[in-house]
Design a protein around this motif. Structure first.
Motif, mmCIF file in Angstrom:
data_model
loop_
_atom_site.group_PDB
_atom_site.id
_atom_site.type_symbol
_atom_site.label_atom_id
_atom_site.label_comp_id
_atom_site.label_asym_id
_atom_site.label_seq_id
_atom_site.Cartn_x
_atom_site.Cartn_y
_atom_site.Cartn_z
ATOM 1 N N LYS A 120 17.906 -100.757 20.648
ATOM 2 C CA LYS A 120 18.801 -100.137 20.266
ATOM 3 C C LYS A 120 19.351 -101.595 22.341
ATOM 4 N N THR A 121 17.890 -101.543 22.763
ATOM 5 C CA THR A 121 18.643 -102.543 23.950
ATOM 6 C C THR A 121 17.335 -103.627 24.472
ATOM 7 N N GLU A 122 17.368 -104.399 25.192
ATOM 8 C CA GLU A 122 16.843 -105.208 25.270
ATOM 9 C C GLU A 122 15.941 -105.238 26.036
ATOM 10 N N GLU A 123 16.149 -103.866 27.537
ATOM 11 C CA GLU A 123 15.031 -103.673 27.359
ATOM 12 C C GLU A 123 13.482 -103.428 26.416
ATOM 13 N N GLY A 124 14.090 -102.669 25.718
ATOM 14 C CA GLY A 124 13.496 -102.041 24.534
ATOM 15 C C GLY A 124 13.032 -103.220 23.414
ATOM 16 N N LYS A 125 13.632 -103.936 23.544
ATOM 17 C CA LYS A 125 12.940 -104.830 23.015
ATOM 18 C C LYS A 125 11.934 -105.359 23.263
ATOM 19 N N GLU A 126 11.658 -105.516 24.363
ATOM 20 C CA GLU A 126 10.899 -105.590 25.192
ATOM 21 C C GLU A 126 9.896 -104.818 25.347
ATOM 22 N N PHE A 127 10.016 -103.523 25.613
ATOM 23 C CA PHE A 127 9.002 -103.204 25.318
ATOM 24 C C PHE A 127 7.621 -103.139 23.932
ATOM 25 N N ILE A 128 9.134 -103.547 22.872
ATOM 26 C CA ILE A 128 8.201 -103.710 21.752
ATOM 27 C C ILE A 128 7.052 -104.662 21.573
ATOM 28 N N LYS A 129 7.645 -105.707 22.021
ATOM 29 C CA LYS A 129 7.120 -106.654 21.980
ATOM 30 C C LYS A 129 5.774 -106.641 22.979
ATOM 31 N N ILE A 130 5.683 -106.232 23.985
ATOM 32 C CA ILE A 130 4.475 -106.168 24.812
ATOM 33 C C ILE A 130 3.582 -104.941 24.017
ATOM 34 N N TYR A 131 4.079 -104.099 23.849
ATOM 35 C CA TYR A 131 3.415 -102.642 23.475
ATOM 36 C C TYR A 131 2.627 -103.173 22.465
ATOM 37 N N SER A 132 3.015 -103.936 21.355
ATOM 38 C CA SER A 132 2.476 -104.713 20.268
ATOM 39 C C SER A 132 1.477 -105.629 20.332
ATOM 40 N N LYS A 133 1.488 -106.267 21.188
ATOM 41 C CA LYS A 133 1.029 -107.570 21.168
ATOM 42 C C LYS A 133 -0.316 -107.046 21.960
ATOM 43 N N VAL A 134 -0.018 -105.963 23.020
ATOM 44 C CA VAL A 134 -1.133 -104.544 23.671
ATOM 45 C C VAL A 134 -2.412 -104.243 22.327
ATOM 46 N N LEU A 135 -1.530 -103.554 21.588
ATOM 47 C CA LEU A 135 -2.179 -102.733 20.400
ATOM 48 C C LEU A 135 -3.307 -104.058 19.506
ATOM 49 N N ASN A 136 -2.747 -104.882 19.915
ATOM 50 C CA ASN A 136 -3.041 -106.654 18.466
ATOM 51 C C ASN A 136 -4.555 -106.732 19.421
ATOM 52 N N GLU A 137 -4.461 -106.391 20.907
ATOM 53 C CA GLU A 137 -5.562 -107.099 22.079
ATOM 54 C C GLU A 137 -6.407 -106.248 21.605
ATOM 55 N N LEU A 138 -5.799 -105.115 21.796
ATOM 56 C CA LEU A 138 -7.089 -104.060 21.676
ATOM 57 C C LEU A 138 -7.458 -103.380 20.559
ATOM 58 N N GLY A 139 -7.134 -104.328 19.178
ATOM 59 C CA GLY A 139 -7.630 -104.317 18.030
ATOM 60 C C GLY A 139 -7.522 -103.357 17.233
ATOM 61 N N TYR A 140 -6.114 -102.934 16.927
ATOM 62 C CA TYR A 140 -5.159 -101.953 16.543
ATOM 63 C C TYR A 140 -3.957 -102.905 15.495
#
Length: 353
Positions: free
Chosen positions: A323-343
């Motif tokens: 719903k927000t630009e900050e939220g979209k940026e959150f998803i981008k960073i969160y998913s990137k970190v999950l991928n880095e950590l093996g999830y």
């Protein structure tokens, strides 16, 4: 060098100075007096973290900054903490970011991540460091300064007075939940109920709710919830390890502090993180045995149900954060970190490619 390591270096110097008798503050130096609120209840281990923080800041600053702590609902309802800090009624707060979702939907995902697989201190703090710029930007947008998370919270537990053996059993249940966790349980077919921490014990005791999430084994035991719980459902899928106490301060009060006092505050914050890392996880494990001794039955959900719930959690996050630009940026960073950590699977569910 990032702000964490800078603060750690400052704290190391402070810790060394505290091994020597603290000299009296110069009478000409200004003394700053703050009041600080938290959602943690007085008498719990999590509240003691707050007390220790305030005591250490006073010692490290030679009495130049004195912070008086207040536990949950002592001064006012927890949900009023944001505006109280913003308006200077109190100068600081250690309060979970998810409480502010009515102000901006992005706060919901910053405070809670349904289906999150992260359970340990190092990975949680790594994620928090990556999310720090978004959190600072969002809080600043609403007139409050954000200084990071104070405390590490082990994965929560779901206390229940009725058995929940599979995902379909959530349907129709009344579950105490907060923030985006409420949306997650609704997506599972349950009814989300909003209750302040002091009300959970009675609600479970009277069975006006079927289940409740609040914190980990130790914190919930400190609140007496093991006395009124018949079952604990694992894993508690509405979030994994998370920010327990977002450190928010009144912007004017923060800007008034001399730089060396600011450095002390940030360094003591990092010390509190260290304290929570070596205290909260082992104490939670120890407290779990007390629950078992109380004859509370632990129900472990089937793996396929856990996987399905994590997928549902990802959809809830995308819907809310999108719903927000900050939220979209959150998803981008969160998913990137999950991928880095093996999830990988969880990262892909959030759109990571």
């Amino acid at each position: 060098m990032n702000h964490f390591f800078k603060s750690f270096m400052v704290f190391s110097l402070i810790a060394l100075s505290l091994t020597i008798t603290t000299p009296p503050s110069n009478a000409s130096e200004k003394v700053y007096k703050w009041r600080l609120v938290t959602h943690s209840m007085v008498g719990t281990e999590r509240y003691q973290t707050v007390v220790d923080f305030c005591d250490t800041v006073k010692k490290a600053s030679c009495g130049r900054l004195i912070i008086e702590p207040f536990g949950a609902v002592v001064l006012f309802p927890v949900y009023e903490s944001f505006d109280a800090v913003k308006n200077g009624i109190v100068q600081a707060g250690f309060v979970w970011s998810g409480y502010w979702s009515s102000k901006d939907p992005t706060f919901a995902v910053l405070g809670n991540r349904p289906g999150c697989p992260i359970t340990d201190f190092s990975n949680e703090m790594y994620l928090e460091e990556q999310l720090m710029p978004i959190k600072q930007k969002l809080y600043q947008k609403y007139g409050v300064t954000y200084l990071g998370t104070l405390d590490f919270m082990p994965p929560e537990i779901l206390c229940s007075v009725t058995p929940i053996n599979k995902l379909s059993d959530f349907k129709g249940k009344n579950i105490r939940a907060g923030g985006i966790g409420a949306l997650f349980y609704k997506a599972l077919g349950a009814n989300a109920v909003s209750l302040a921490a002091p009300e959970i014990y009675t609600a479970l005791q009277m069975k006006t709710i079927d289940a409740a999430e609040f914190s980990d084994w130790k914190e919930n035991k400190d609140m007496g919830l093991h006395e009124v719980t018949e079952y604990v459902i694992e894993p508690c899928l509405h979030l994994g390890s998370n920010e327990d106490k977002g450190f928010i301060v009144n912007t004017r009060a923060w800007n008034e502090l001399p730089q060396d006092v600011k450095d002390i505050v940030l360094a003591v914050r990092d010390h509190s993180r260290y304290r929570s890392a070596i205290t909260n996880p082992p104490q939670s494990i120890i407290a779990k045995q007390d629950w078992i001794d109380k004859k509370v039955k632990i129900i472990v959900l089937p793996e396929e149900d856990v996987n399905e719930a994590r997928q549902i959690g990802a959809r809830v996050i995308i819907e809310q954060a999108g719903k927000t630009e900050e939220g979209k940026e959150f998803i981008k960073i969160y998913s990137k970190v999950l991928n880095e950590l093996g999830y990988k699977e969880q990262a892909e569910a959030l759109g990571h490619k």
